[in-house]
Enzyme design. Structure first.
Site, short mmCIF file in Angstrom:
data_model
loop_
_atom_site.label_atom_id
_atom_site.label_comp_id
_atom_site.label_asym_id
_atom_site.label_seq_id
_atom_site.Cartn_x
_atom_site.Cartn_y
_atom_site.Cartn_z
N VAL A 1 0.87 -1.18 0.00
CA VAL A 1 0.00 0.00 0.00
C VAL A 1 0.90 1.22 0.00
O VAL A 1 1.90 1.28 0.71
CB VAL A 1 -0.95 0.04 1.23
CG1 VAL A 1 -2.04 -1.00 1.10
CG2 VAL A 1 -0.19 -0.16 2.52
N SER A 2 0.54 2.18 -0.83
CA SER A 2 1.29 3.44 -0.84
C SER A 2 0.62 4.42 0.10
O SER A 2 -0.50 4.22 0.56
CB SER A 2 1.32 4.02 -2.26
OG SER A 2 0.02 4.40 -2.66
N THR A 3 1.29 5.53 0.39
CA THR A 3 0.73 6.54 1.30
C THR A 3 -0.53 7.15 0.71
O THR A 3 -1.43 7.58 1.42
CB THR A 3 1.76 7.64 1.58
OG1 THR A 3 2.25 8.14 0.34
CG2 THR A 3 2.91 7.08 2.39
#
Length: 287
Positions: A15-17
């Site tokens: 998951v990215s920010t």
């Protein structure tokens, strides 16, 4: 490499920010979907590899590195992701993982969202298709870079800071060359060469590492306020260090000395043989 007798399945999650809290992309949401798939397929020996808050633009991620290491150690039989871009958003990295990590280590790859499964003939064929498109994208990027550089030098801007000529500094903000404290050295090198000083002597006088450095200076149209790129010469926006007449005189002297060396030298190969590393001409030296 020794394969483990009881290899496990790696369930990889990223998951990215930016997308961490988007529906379907959270860690929990991906975990639930991957667990459900394992239950349907009767896969009980699995482990999660979770990179939270990491971009997919490259594979420099802690859990990705751990997973790759264990694949090469023969501990993992397959990798499953919820969606292909969870593995990587870079086509180049995706092809690298498939061709250089998964396949050589007999590790299958499955992406639930795209129904991508290398255990099937169709999935294996998809690897080749991805490779073709990855190569096409690399070629397109290279072509766009060349076109961008051509337009840049055509407008008079310097190519970049990695090949800044002696006597100039590169102003990144303005994109042009700016004469520095060695600009006067360049003028003196041209003047002294025209007066008869040898290339070797000039290199020693100005503390340059080889004769090649002097010949590069004498041949550079950059010092005329021009830019040479891919066989073409453009007017640059930077300040010239020498004038056209001085440059022509130096080139005339270079031609005269080159012809003289070939015709009159008493020593075999002098003026004809060049160093493959620095480009300097072979010359006779008495010890």
């Amino acid at each position: 490499m020794i394969m483990s007798e009881n290899r496990k399945t790696a369930l990889y999650i990223r998951v990215s920010t930016d997308s961490q809290y988007e529906e379907g992309y959270s860690v929990e949401a991906q975990q639930e979907k991957l667990k459900a798939y394992c239950k349907i397929k009767d896969i009980s020996n699995y482990e999660f590899y979770i990179d939270g808050g990491w971009s997919g633009s490259n594979i420099d991620r802690p859990e990705m590195k751990r997973m790759i290491t264990e694949i090469t150690q023969g501990k993992i039989s397959s990798v499953i992701v919820y969606k292909l871009d969870r593995l990587s958003r870079s086509q180049k990295d995706t092809v690298f993982l498939l061709e250089d990590v998964f396949n050589p280590n007999d590790c299958d790859f499955i992406s639930l969202n795209e129904n991508f499964d290398t255990t099937s003939p169709y999935g294996k064929a998809m690897i080749g298709i991805l490779s073709v498109f990855a190569q096409l994208e690399r070629e397109n990027i290279r072509e766009r870079t060349r076109m961008g550089m051509y337009e840049r030098v055509k407008s008079g801007l310097w190519m970049g800071g990695d090949s800044t000529p002696f006597g100039y500094d590169y102003d990144r903000e303005k994109g042009i060359l700016v004469p520095n404290e060695h600009a006067e050295d360049v003028r003196q090198i041209f003047d002294l060469y025209i007066q008869g000083y040898s290339i070797t002597r000039l290199a020693k006088m100005f503390g340059l590492s080889s004769d090649r450095n002097i010949t590069l200076i004498l041949d550079r149209v950059t010092y005329l306020g021009k830019i040479q790129y891919n066989g073409e010469i453009f007017e640059g926006k930077h300040e010239a260090i020498i004038d056209e007449q001085t440059f022509r005189k130096a080139q005339s002297e270079r031609q005269k000395r080159s012809t003289k060396n070939v015709i009159t030298s008493s020593y075999l190969l002098t003026g004809l043989l060049h160093c493959g590393k620095c480009g300097a001409k072979m010359r006779y030296q008495k010890w």
